[in-house]
Design an enzyme around this catalytic site. Sequence first.
Site, short mmCIF file in Angstrom:
data_model
loop_
_atom_site.label_atom_id
_atom_site.label_comp_id
_atom_site.label_asym_id
_atom_site.label_seq_id
_atom_site.Cartn_x
_atom_site.Cartn_y
_atom_site.Cartn_z
N GLU A 156 0.81 -1.22 0.00
CA GLU A 156 0.00 0.00 0.00
C GLU A 156 0.85 1.27 0.00
O GLU A 156 1.47 1.59 1.02
CB GLU A 156 -0.90 -0.01 1.25
CG GLU A 156 -1.79 1.22 1.37
CD GLU A 156 -2.82 1.09 2.50
OE1 GLU A 156 -2.63 0.25 3.39
OE2 GLU A 156 -3.80 1.86 2.47
N GLU A 250 -12.24 0.91 4.71
CA GLU A 250 -11.27 1.26 5.75
C GLU A 250 -11.59 2.71 6.14
O GLU A 250 -10.93 3.65 5.71
CB GLU A 250 -9.84 1.12 5.25
CG GLU A 250 -8.84 1.18 6.39
CD GLU A 250 -7.41 1.28 5.92
OE1 GLU A 250 -6.58 0.49 6.37
OE2 GLU A 250 -7.11 2.18 5.11
MN LIG Z 1 -5.48 1.93 3.65
#
Ligand SMILES: [Mn+2]
Length: 274
Positions: A156, A250
Amino acid sequence: MPILSAVTISLVEEARGGPFVFWDDFEAGCRSACELGFDAVELFAPEPGYIPAKTLREVLTRYGLKLAAVGTGAGWLRKQLSLTSPDAGVRQAAKKFIADMIDYGGPLGAPAIIGSMQGRAATSQLIPEGRMLLGEALAELGDRAFSRHGIPLIYEPLNRYETNLCNTQADGVTILQSFGAPDCRLLADLFHMNIEETSIAQGLVEGGQWIGHVHYVDSNRLAAGMGHLDFPAVATTLKEIGYAGYVSAEAKSLPDAMTAARATIESYRLHFPR
Ligand SMILES: [Mn+2]
């Protein structure tokens, strides 16, 4: 494969207030996710094996859910582990933590996510070395994920306030390609992308076939639809690039978990009808 929906569950006390929808109780989170019609949950656990894998499997089966991914950020939050620490012992412990998390989620088909465990360089002069350490670790750990479990490792890129190693999808592609990490895929987190990309649609195109997971959240870290992101453009672009994974909430648990989860699933159903 259609684009599927997921919602986060955090069991990490040290992450309190962070961008996770459901908290503290895995089964209760799964029950709510099931009621709302999510396809899967994404688990943020304090350590690998925190809930025995057998129990995880039983609860997921009971509620008809898949495990979309497992986070590794607890290694940073609880133990200050980082793949790019100047201390070789810390780097080794970070790799071990992530390897164990890969083997925890792997049998359930859930890839591990490397976010905050990538660390950051202490000075701008140290960025190239940090990127090298990161790229080598991703190659090694990605190989483990793919050879043992047949799934990728998810990397990420984060916004500039969280790392100085890699901030955009294009940067992420460069790291994975130049350090030989073909078994890794990128995580396109819409909150980070809103800060770093020229446009989110352009960033998604640049990530392209490398994108393996999406954190589906609005500009302000609230649930989709509670900020100012252009979700029709996000959805259109994800379909155009042939994305076939999860869009996972998220997002902060605000104003409360069920409201955040419901906003997410409503946005999902609106933009990804099936
Ligand atoms: Mn994230």
